[in-house]
Design a protein around this motif. Structure first.
Motif, PDB file in Angstrom:
ATOM      1  N   GLY A  88       0.628  -1.258   0.117  1.00 12.68           N
ATOM      2  CA  GLY A  88       0.004   0.418  -0.347  1.00 12.68           C
ATOM      3  C   GLY A  88       1.158   1.135  -0.219  1.00 12.68           C
ATOM      4  O   GLY A  88       2.270   1.639  -0.276  1.00 12.68           O
ATOM      5  N   ILE A  89       0.126   2.541   0.306  1.00  8.71           N
ATOM      6  CA  ILE A  89       0.532   3.931   0.595  1.00  8.71           C
ATOM      7  C   ILE A  89       0.490   3.948   1.464  1.00  8.71           C
ATOM      8  O   ILE A  89       0.336   3.407   2.691  1.00  8.71           O
ATOM      9  N   GLY A  94       1.881   9.629   8.132  1.00  7.71           N
ATOM     10  CA  GLY A  94       2.330   8.211   8.863  1.00  7.71           C
ATOM     11  C   GLY A  94       1.333   6.905   8.618  1.00  7.71           C
ATOM     12  O   GLY A  94       2.023   5.484   8.992  1.00  7.71           O
ATOM     13  N   TYR A  95       0.673   7.103   8.488  1.00 10.84           N
ATOM     14  CA  TYR A  95      -0.544   6.727   7.879  1.00 10.84           C
ATOM     15  C   TYR A  95       0.088   5.536   6.635  1.00 10.84           C
ATOM     16  O   TYR A  95      -0.404   6.447   5.743  1.00 10.84           O
ATOM     17  N   VAL A  96      -0.848   4.095   6.772  1.00  6.75           N
ATOM     18  CA  VAL A  96      -0.096   3.655   6.780  1.00  6.75           C
ATOM     19  C   VAL A  96      -1.589   2.862   5.993  1.00  6.75           C
ATOM     20  O   VAL A  96      -2.594   2.657   6.278  1.00  6.75           O
ATOM     21  N   GLU A 101      -7.705  -0.929   1.507  1.00  7.73           N
ATOM     22  CA  GLU A 101      -8.002   0.457   1.920  1.00  7.73           C
ATOM     23  C   GLU A 101      -8.533   1.595   0.832  1.00  7.73           C
ATOM     24  O   GLU A 101      -9.480   2.367   0.541  1.00  7.73           O
ATOM     25  N   LEU A 102      -7.422   1.180  -0.311  1.00  8.79           N
ATOM     26  CA  LEU A 102      -7.538   2.654  -0.648  1.00  8.79           C
ATOM     27  C   LEU A 102      -8.448   2.050  -2.187  1.00  8.79           C
ATOM     28  O   LEU A 102      -9.145   2.793  -2.302  1.00  8.79           O
ATOM     29  N   ARG A 103      -8.669   1.181  -2.169  1.00  5.89           N
ATOM     30  CA  ARG A 103      -9.817   0.439  -3.361  1.00  5.89           C
ATOM     31  C   ARG A 103     -11.140   1.356  -3.139  1.00  5.89           C
ATOM     32  O   ARG A 103     -12.284   1.373  -3.691  1.00  5.89           O
ATOM     33  N   ASN A 104     -11.697   1.239  -1.758  1.00  8.48           N
ATOM     34  CA  ASN A 104     -12.469   1.637  -1.224  1.00  8.48           C
ATOM     35  C   ASN A 104     -12.784   3.194  -1.718  1.00  8.48           C
ATOM     36  O   ASN A 104     -14.064   3.423  -1.435  1.00  8.48           O
TER      37      ASN A 104
END
Length: 248
Positions: A88-89, A94-96, A101-104
């Motif tokens: 992911g990113i 600092g939030y991973v 989640e990015l998909r949503n």
């Protein structure tokens, strides 16, 4: 052969960048580099900075629609710039954000655009974002096509690659040819693109080759090959019954 001008897609580049603390300190902004490069061709570009999850969400839900309202008749190419890896990113604070989640976040955007969203992942292992399309049970895809690098590109390679991509698309080149050009220009052969439907179908094809019974046997073999001490430990853990608590 590039498309004639009347058949070319009218697009603008919408950049969401989430630089790390050192990048912010040294004023390293990929968004500024992309904007300066594409504007040389007259391509419109909007850059937003998202240092947190709330800001990232606002960029997609508010910033993107505002940008489209200011450019009627133009569709966005979404350029996401952040540090990342195969999973992911990471945002500035600092939030991973894992791919799931990015998909949503992207699914409603792609739906709003009629399934035409092109996502350009400017991050290490950004091509791993194709995992977002590997949900065979769901029909709504997070994007139409994704462009990203399957390795860890340098700042210079990334800047040259995406400037080339947008230049070639502006010229009317098909996306596959534009991505081939970005590989040549950047000197990095690990830039790829894939349609979401292809990713999902490839995943389905692969899953259909897996024999569940054989997979179970393989797992049993792994357990059987453990040392006697580990076998006792694993057996003890698997046999424990969790306590039951009464709730008022």
């Amino acid at each position: 052969m590039p498309l004639p001008p009347e058949q070319r897609i009218r697009f603008f580049v919408f950049v969401i960048e989430s630089p790390s603390a050192p990048d912010l300190y040294h004023r390293k902004s990929e968004g500024d580099i992309v904007r300066q490069a594409v504007e040389l061709n007259g391509i419109r570009c909007v850059v937003k900075t998202a240092i947190s999850l709330a800001a990232f969400d606002a960029c997609l839900k508010i910033g993107l629609s505002e940008a489209m309202a200011s450019m009627p008749g133009f569709i966005p190419l979404l350029h996401i710039s952040a540090h990342g890896n195969a999973h992911g990113i990471q945002l500035s604070d600092g939030y991973v954000m894992p791919w799931a989640e990015l998909r949503n976040h992207l699914r409603p955007v792609n739906a709003a655009l009629g399934g035409s969203l092109v996502v350009c992942m400017s991050s290490c292992e950004g091509y791993s974002g194709i995992r977002m399309a590997m949900y065979p049970e769901e029909s709504d895809l997070p994007y139409f096509a994704l462009v990203g690098c399957g390795a860890q590109p340098t700042w210079g390679e990334t800047a040259v690659a995406y400037a080339t991509l947008y230049h070639q698309l502006w010229r009317g080149e098909h996306i596959a040819d534009a991505v081939a050009a970005m590989r040549v220009a950047s000197g990095n052969e690990r830039f790829f693109f894939e349609h979401a439907e292809e990713s999902r179908q490839a995943y389905l094809n692969y899953i259909n080759t897996v024999d569940p019974a054989q997979a179970q046997a393989n797992l049993e073999t792994i357990a059987a090959n453990e040392t006697p001490e580990n076998k006792r430990l694993l057996k003890g853990l698997s046999c424990r019954v969790p306590p039951v608590y009464k709730h008022a």
